[in-house]
Design a protein around this motif. Sequence first.
Motif, PDB file in Angstrom:
ATOM      1  N   THR A 164       6.297  20.843  36.474  1.00  0.00           N
ATOM      2  CA  THR A 164       5.716  19.254  36.625  1.00  0.00           C
ATOM      3  C   THR A 164       6.190  18.784  35.064  1.00  0.00           C
ATOM      4  N   LEU A 209       2.832  20.958  41.167  1.00  0.00           N
ATOM      5  CA  LEU A 209       2.345  19.689  40.994  1.00  0.00           C
ATOM      6  C   LEU A 209       0.665  19.652  41.259  1.00  0.00           C
ATOM      7  N   ALA A 232       4.776  11.175  40.194  1.00  0.00           N
ATOM      8  CA  ALA A 232       5.058  12.475  39.362  1.00  0.00           C
ATOM      9  C   ALA A 232       6.342  12.809  39.455  1.00  0.00           C
TER      10      ALA A 232
END
Length: 139
Positions: free
Chosen positions: A105, A71, A113
Amino acid sequence: MSSSKVAIEIWKSMVESKRFDRVLRKIKIISAHDGKCTAEMTVEEEHTNRNGTLHGGYTATIVDMITSMALVTNKQAIAGVSVDMHISYLKSASLGDQILIEAKTNKVGRTLAFLDVVIKKKESGDLVATGSHTKFVGS
């Protein structure tokens, strides 16, 4: 500073600390860029349960932290905080096994996220665990 260097610096400060994150010190980040992170480690005694296989709690920590490294390499370069994690334990990894950890991601929205990770034996490619991780990234 590039997102890869940011991830490596964050990792280094975590594993060299006196906090819980130091349990990850034997994991080596191989690459970290474009919302992805790949790492590897050898299962040692300190990572095992009473059966001599990779401890489930340690696996969960791997899912948490390696997805977080993926991330921070995303364009927003944020770590966020965990909202939800799911882990499927598929096969044991034994003492001495080398494992490869690949996180990515999937999406970063305004407040959340979404990330995935695969943990596999390096030699055979056998899946050890898969995981998904949702993180809050809003202000």
